[in-house]
Scaffold this active site. Sequence first.
Site, PDB file in Angstrom:
ATOM      1  N   SER A  24       0.910  -1.191  -0.015  1.00  0.00           N
ATOM      2  CA  SER A  24      -0.036  -0.111  -0.003  1.00  0.00           C
ATOM      3  C   SER A  24       0.967   1.125   0.180  1.00  0.00           C
ATOM      4  CB  SER A  24      -1.047  -0.022   1.232  1.00  0.00           C
ATOM      5  OG  SER A  24      -1.870   0.875   1.057  1.00  0.00           O
ATOM      6  N   HIS A  51      -2.506  -0.894  -3.513  1.00  0.00           N
ATOM      7  CA  HIS A  51      -3.706   0.082  -3.273  1.00  0.00           C
ATOM      8  C   HIS A  51      -3.200   1.195  -4.137  1.00  0.00           C
ATOM      9  CE1 HIS A  51      -4.512  -2.364   0.804  1.00  0.00           C
ATOM     10  NE2 HIS A  51      -4.891  -2.930  -0.005  1.00  0.00           N
ATOM     11  N   ASP A 144      -4.733  -4.646   5.541  1.00  0.00           N
ATOM     12  CA  ASP A 144      -4.968  -5.601   4.328  1.00  0.00           C
ATOM     13  C   ASP A 144      -3.804  -6.462   4.193  1.00  0.00           C
ATOM     14  OD1 ASP A 144      -6.613  -6.905   2.446  1.00  0.00           O
ATOM     15  OD2 ASP A 144      -5.903  -5.262   0.888  1.00  0.00           O
TER      16      ASP A 144
END
Lengths: 199, 272
Positions: A24, A51, A144
């Site tokens: 991310s 992401h 996540d």
Amino acid sequence: MIYQQAIAPEALRARIECVVIGASAGGVEALAELLPALPATFRPSLLIVLHLPRDRPSLLVDIFAKRCARPVREADDKEPLEPGTVYFAPPDYHMLVEKDRQIALSADAPVHFSRPSIDVLFESAADVYGERLLGIILTGGNEDGAAGLYGIHQAGGVTVVQQPDSAKVPLMVVSALQRGPADFVLTLPEIAQLLGALA
Amino acid sequence: MDTQVDIELHLLVDAIYLKYHYDFRRYAPASLKRRLTAALAPFNCHSFSQLQDRVLHEPGIFPALLDFLTVPVSEMFRDPGYFRSLRQTVVPMLRTYPSLKVWVAGCGTGEEVYSLAILLREEGLLPRTLIYATDINPHTLQKASAGVYDVERIAGFTEAHRKSGGNSSLSDYYTAAYGRAVFDRSLREHIVFSDHSLATDSVFAEVQLISCRNVLIYFNGDLQDRAVGLFRESLCRKGFLGIGSKETLRFSSHSDSFGELARDERIYQKLP
């Protein structure tokens, strides 16, 4: 730093058929160290969830295709997975793997506020590849991936987490380490070296 | 070899088909498994076998489970580039028809249907158009037909509509009150909402344009072929097919029947 000496990197060479990476915040920079280091003989399929803002077209393929010795693509639905090829999850879709080695996309609800979600990719890949899968969690400010990496571990796959001190944003790697055991905890140059062995 | 879980999943999907005639047997396994796994906890089940037992013996369970199995909500004008491309490449050819039929297959809660209706209204084509909006889930069809959305979602819809090349204001088409936006009856007059399954039903009309976005991703290759076959059969000569931005006919057995009209936006034209 290697936690589990039981797995020698050379032994992974014959075993690993697919590598999944989740990242991310700080992920583009981290991948900019890893992808250009892939050898031209890199053999596994490499699937990446990064992401990104969902409403913008992804420039990842443009950025990395020129700097990577292997083909880099944004995945289409039902695309057959080829060895030695890098697939990015498209923005605003989850990316999964089917047992017949195809990409499957989904527009199901975000997981951990994320679509694509790392957990979704990792859990479906663990289901398909079992011990022939290697999963890597890199820098990020989100939880996540922790459940997904644990799923890979439970399915007998190999788990790699970026060393928290070396991560630009450590929350994601710390969450992954708290959730389950990592076979390797490595800096980016060490991860690049590990991937380089899968040739 | 199938794992225990895969065997139970297979049996559950068979049970649903035999009892309720909803056919998920050729859905893409990975996302189907994920959706059904997500349904276990809300239905207080610890395995697919237990869920199968409840689906077979308790009448209220299946309609509720169907909401977990079918496509979730979308956004109006999702991927504005798709709608812009429809305006630029498809609308000029649609103008040549005296009357138009459009099929939105797998319409979910209706966002795509209203987007198309608004686009056709803006282009002056809606008065001579009939839109068929179909889905397998009666509950979402009901929502689609009501055309009521949370007002918090409207800002995003408005922005996407603007980016799609909309030449009117989205607020012309809805009335906002009590936190809800109700889309205009004059749009709905041109839409027929109907129960239809791409897995088990056949073609019902000849249409000039089919829009089916992010539905085929939930099907396996066989079922995709069946669905695209229906589209080919339903489309008039040189009719148009729009699919999701990451869906492709490249791997379809019908790929030779369609030409790429707008490659990036995944708009195809049926070849004569």
